[in-house]
Design an enzyme around this catalytic site. Structure first.
Site, PDB file in Angstrom:
ATOM      1  N   ASP A  72      62.130  81.277  15.563  1.00 17.61           N
ATOM      2  CA  ASP A  72      62.091  80.648  14.243  1.00 17.61           C
ATOM      3  C   ASP A  72      61.819  79.150  14.395  1.00 17.61           C
ATOM      4  OD1 ASP A  72      62.282  80.271  11.517  1.00 17.61           O
ATOM      5  OD2 ASP A  72      64.474  80.269  11.492  1.00 17.61           O
ATOM      6  N   LYS A  74      59.473  77.306  12.878  1.00 18.80           N
ATOM      7  CA  LYS A  74      59.007  76.618  11.663  1.00 18.80           C
ATOM      8  C   LYS A  74      57.980  75.533  12.022  1.00 18.80           C
ATOM      9  CE  LYS A  74      63.053  77.525   8.753  1.00 18.80           C
ATOM     10  NZ  LYS A  74      63.942  78.231   9.704  1.00 18.80           N
ATOM     11  N   LEU A  75      56.984  75.915  12.785  1.00 19.81           N
ATOM     12  CA  LEU A  75      55.985  74.971  13.282  1.00 19.81           C
ATOM     13  C   LEU A  75      55.194  74.357  12.133  1.00 19.81           C
ATOM     14  CD1 LEU A  75      54.704  77.087  16.304  1.00 19.81           C
ATOM     15  CD2 LEU A  75      56.231  75.105  16.385  1.00 19.81           C
ATOM     16  N   ASP A  77      52.180  71.174  11.706  1.00 23.51           N
ATOM     17  CA  ASP A  77      51.392  70.098  12.291  1.00 23.51           C
ATOM     18  C   ASP A  77      49.920  70.352  11.984  1.00 23.51           C
ATOM     19  OD1 ASP A  77      50.699  67.823  14.020  1.00 23.51           O
ATOM     20  OD2 ASP A  77      52.669  68.180  14.932  1.00 23.51           O
ATOM     21  N   GLY A  79      45.956  71.343  13.000  1.00 27.81           N
ATOM     22  CA  GLY A  79      45.441  72.527  13.663  1.00 27.81           C
ATOM     23  C   GLY A  79      45.458  72.455  15.175  1.00 27.81           C
ATOM     24  N   THR A  81      47.351  70.750  17.166  1.00 28.50           N
ATOM     25  CA  THR A  81      48.706  70.836  17.701  1.00 28.50           C
ATOM     26  C   THR A  81      49.264  72.242  17.578  1.00 28.50           C
ATOM     27  OG1 THR A  81      49.098  68.518  17.156  1.00 28.50           O
ATOM     28  CG2 THR A  81      51.038  69.872  17.576  1.00 28.50           C
ATOM     29  N   GLN A 198      73.435  78.268   1.182  1.00 28.41           N
ATOM     30  CA  GLN A 198      72.326  78.937   0.514  1.00 28.41           C
ATOM     31  C   GLN A 198      72.435  78.767  -1.006  1.00 28.41           C
ATOM     32  OE1 GLN A 198      69.832  80.188   2.155  1.00 28.41           O
ATOM     33  NE2 GLN A 198      70.743  80.035   4.184  1.00 28.41           N
ATOM     34  N   ARG A 221      75.487  84.309   9.782  1.00 28.09           N
ATOM     35  CA  ARG A 221      76.933  84.106   9.896  1.00 28.09           C
ATOM     36  C   ARG A 221      77.779  85.332   9.576  1.00 28.09           C
ATOM     37  NH1 ARG A 221      76.394  78.413   6.854  1.00 28.09           N
ATOM     38  NH2 ARG A 221      74.543  79.544   6.151  1.00 28.09           N
TER      39      ARG A 221
END
Length: 248
Positions: A72, A74-75, A77, A79, A81, A198, A221
């Protein structure tokens, strides 16, 4: 998308935060202890901060314990990179990987090109956000923002989406089976999460999320910090049973 077993529809979020003198190695040990306890269940293990802190070798260590891995990251940036990120992740072979839809079509395409065997998922709107937040940032409601980003993901031809279960039904109606739907913000009725971060308007139980159209659900959790007398493995099996009942 292939048919998933009830266990394959559950992603367990191994999100551990260091406290006191505990640091990266302690967090890594917690992740691997959880992986050991869930060996043979058939679920995915989601790693986020621990992966950033300890490196991609953690994916290999989880794989060696017989679990699939959801990186996970969540990249986000440009293209070039994201292409580099994909090339660096290719060796580790995570089954699932997240990128932020706000990165845009070209960048997400570049990432997917490097990872043909990984299911790349676009994060639409974080599940903690409310309408006031999306109005301020995107000048539209949460649902409208989710749909806009989902369209970007579809245009980029990545594999799926991350959204809250509240949007699952409308996403399924618009995109059918083109994109897999993967939903965090899952709260079983048998668990409580102190100081829950949340948005309460966007959470659902496992059964309701599956019935709303989610392919996979992400539970953290309630499983990693289960009710007293319940082990994490017990909580996983209870959740799998609920998924099974929802698909019967």
């Amino acid at each position: 998308m292939k048919t998933l077993t009830p266990a394959e529809r559950l992603i367990v979020a191994a999100d551990f935060k260091p406290t006191g003198s505990n640091g990266r190695e302690w967090v890594k040990a917690q992740v691997l202890a959880l992986a050991d306890s869930l060996n043979g269940t058939g679920v995915y293990l989601k790693v986020n901060s621990a992966l950033r802190a300890t490196g991609y070798g953690l994916i290999d260590e989880i794989h060696s314990r017989g679990l699939r891995v959801f990186a996970d990251m969540k990249l986000i940036d440009i293209g070039e990179t994201l292409s580099t990120d994909g090339a660096l992740l290719r060796e580790a072979k995570p089954e699932l990987l997240t990128t932020m839809c706000v990165s845009g079509i070209t960048a997400m395409q570049a990432l997917k090109t490097e990872l043909p065997d990984t299911e790349v998922l676009g994060v639409t709107v974080l599940t903690s956000l409310k309408d006031a937040d999306t109005q301020a940032m995107f000048t539209c409601s949460t649902e409208e923002a989710v749909m806009r980003f989902a369209q970007v993901a579809a245009d980029a031809r990545i594999d799926g989406l991350i959204s809250s279960p509240k949007e699952a039904e409308v996403l399924r109606a618009k995109f059918g089976v083109i994109l897999s739907l993967n939903t965090p913000a899952i709260r079983p009725t048998w668990a409580t999460v102190p100081s829950d971060d949340q948005n309460p308007e966007r959470i659902m139980t496992p059964a309701k999320a599956i019935k709303a159209g989610a392919d996979r659900i992400v539970v953290g959790r309630p499983i990693t910090k289960p009710p007293q007398g319940v082990s994490s493995r017990d909580a996983v099996m209870r959740t799998i049973e609920e998924i099974t009942s929802a698909t019967a």
